[in-house]
Design a protein around this motif. Structure first.
Motif, PDB file in Angstrom:
ATOM      1  N   SER A  23       9.573   1.387 -15.571  1.00 19.19           N
ATOM      2  CA  SER A  23       8.000   1.800 -15.704  1.00 19.19           C
ATOM      3  C   SER A  23       7.446   1.478 -16.889  1.00 19.19           C
ATOM      4  CB  SER A  23       7.573   2.918 -14.869  1.00 19.19           C
ATOM      5  OG  SER A  23       8.818   3.567 -13.774  1.00 19.19           O
ATOM      6  N   GLU A  78       4.780   5.339  -3.230  1.00 21.53           N
ATOM      7  CA  GLU A  78       3.873   6.441  -4.058  1.00 21.53           C
ATOM      8  C   GLU A  78       3.214   4.699  -4.943  1.00 21.53           C
ATOM      9  OE1 GLU A  78       5.545   9.727  -5.451  1.00 21.53           O
ATOM     10  OE2 GLU A  78       5.837  10.523  -3.304  1.00 21.53           O
ATOM     11  N   LEU A  79       2.478   5.354  -5.936  1.00 24.12           N
ATOM     12  CA  LEU A  79       1.482   4.885  -6.775  1.00 24.12           C
ATOM     13  C   LEU A  79       2.424   4.521  -7.800  1.00 24.12           C
ATOM     14  CD1 LEU A  79      -2.493   6.275  -6.613  1.00 24.12           C
ATOM     15  CD2 LEU A  79      -1.468   3.939  -5.430  1.00 24.12           C
ATOM     16  N   SER A 120       5.486   1.963  -8.870  1.00 20.99           N
ATOM     17  CA  SER A 120       4.514   0.878  -9.325  1.00 20.99           C
ATOM     18  C   SER A 120       5.357   0.366 -10.194  1.00 20.99           C
ATOM     19  CB  SER A 120       3.412   0.471  -9.443  1.00 20.99           C
ATOM     20  OG  SER A 120       2.216   0.804  -8.803  1.00 20.99           O
ATOM     21  N   ALA A 160       0.753  -1.346   0.025  1.00 21.34           N
ATOM     22  CA  ALA A 160      -0.222  -0.117   0.308  1.00 21.34           C
ATOM     23  C   ALA A 160       0.856   1.621  -0.244  1.00 21.34           C
ATOM     24  CB  ALA A 160      -0.851   0.026   1.646  1.00 21.34           C
ATOM     25  N   THR A 161       0.566   2.069  -0.213  1.00 24.07           N
ATOM     26  CA  THR A 161       1.470   3.696  -0.539  1.00 24.07           C
ATOM     27  C   THR A 161       1.772   3.893   1.306  1.00 24.07           C
ATOM     28  OG1 THR A 161      -0.982   5.092   0.018  1.00 24.07           O
ATOM     29  CG2 THR A 161      -0.139   4.823  -2.433  1.00 24.07           C
ATOM     30  N   THR A 166       4.089  -3.445  -7.069  1.00 20.83           N
ATOM     31  CA  THR A 166       2.664  -3.549  -6.900  1.00 20.83           C
ATOM     32  C   THR A 166       2.244  -2.436  -5.868  1.00 20.83           C
ATOM     33  OG1 THR A 166       1.307  -5.023  -9.186  1.00 20.83           O
ATOM     34  CG2 THR A 166       0.034  -3.678  -7.512  1.00 20.83           C
ATOM     35  N   VAL A 167       2.516  -0.792  -6.232  1.00 18.93           N
ATOM     36  CA  VAL A 167       1.652  -0.292  -5.024  1.00 18.93           C
ATOM     37  C   VAL A 167       0.569   0.023  -5.088  1.00 18.93           C
ATOM     38  CG1 VAL A 167       1.797   2.573  -3.462  1.00 18.93           C
ATOM     39  CG2 VAL A 167       3.665   0.814  -4.817  1.00 18.93           C
ATOM     40  N   LEU A 168      -0.656  -0.055  -3.945  1.00 24.03           N
ATOM     41  CA  LEU A 168      -2.309   0.459  -4.778  1.00 24.03           C
ATOM     42  C   LEU A 168      -2.500   1.271  -2.988  1.00 24.03           C
ATOM     43  CD1 LEU A 168      -3.324  -3.215  -4.296  1.00 24.03           C
ATOM     44  CD2 LEU A 168      -2.890  -1.886  -5.979  1.00 24.03           C
TER      45      LEU A 168
END
Lengths: 111, 115
Positions: B38, B82-83, B86, B14-15, B113-115
């Motif tokens: 990216s 941060e998102l 990812s 998560a963020t 993966t950052v959600l």
């Protein structure tokens, strides 16, 4: 900003045909140029490291040339096979340590 | 198989969180490099370590840090995620410290993966 440009972005070639694509890089303060082959769902695999103007390197059906004075390198594939389908990346060595990668040429071989 | 190993293969978080990515170089290689891939960018060089010491720095954010241990494995620490963090993170290794003359061997990557 340092730009490493690869062209074309994508290429479709018939099996058995030969093909080539280009990597352009700054011609000043040249150290080395790398070529990598990147298959989908795998990691980049080194093809060549080129350091001298006029260098020509060959690995099987794949070869590369280097012109540091004008800032370009060509990658050639002779008699393309389906297993040659991949993204081909070039990377310019900026300074003595940092590789700057181009966006790649995505090659698809049609059977 | 390049001989470079990376763990974990996938990471979902998560963020605001912090994660650690691990890399073991090929046997005999002294240099470790970290790259970020990216969606909208090519491979971006982050940082290089040679025999335990930082050798070169690229576009690495201050929230990111890395180190190379005496057994030559390396860890990349990403904090305050941060998102936009990812991405696919690659580790590569080479024999020497000068990346110019040594080809680099890439590991399989860690997909973050950052959600």
């Amino acid at each position: 900003i340092l730009n490493v440009e690869q062209s074309p972005q994508s290429l479709h070639v018939q099996e058995g045909d030969s093909t080539n694509f280009t990597c352009s890089f700054p011609s000043s303060n040249f150290y080395a140029l790398h070529w990598y082959r990147w298959e989908t769902a795998k990691s980049p695999e080194a093809l060549f490291v080129m350091t001298l103007n006029g260098d020509e390197k060959k690995k099987g059906r794949i070869s590369a040339t280097l012109n540091t004075k004008e800032g370009y390198s060509y990658l050639y594939i002779k008699g393309s096979q389906p297993e040659d389908s991949a993204t081909y990346l070039c990377a310019y060595l900026m300074g003595a340590q940092k590789l700057v990668f181009g966006q790649g040429t995505r090659l698809t071989i049609n059977p | 198989d390049s001989g470079v190993t990376q763990t974990p293969k996938h990471l979902i978080t998560a963020t605001g969180q912090r994660v650690t990515l691990r890399c073991s170089p090929r046997s005999g290689d002294l240099s470790v490099y970290w790259y970020q891939q990216s969606l909208d960018q090519g491979l971006q060089f982050l940082i290089q370590y040679y025999n335990g010491e930082e050798r070169a720095k690229g576009n690495i954010l201050e929230r990111f840090s890395a180190q190379q241990f005496p057994d030559l494995h390396s860890e990349l620490n990403l904090s305050s995620l941060e998102l936009g963090d990812s991405a696919l993170y690659f580790c590569a290794s080479s024999v020497g410290g000068a990346s110019g003359v040594n080809e680099q061997f890439f590991g399989p990557g860690t997909r973050l993966t950052v959600l």
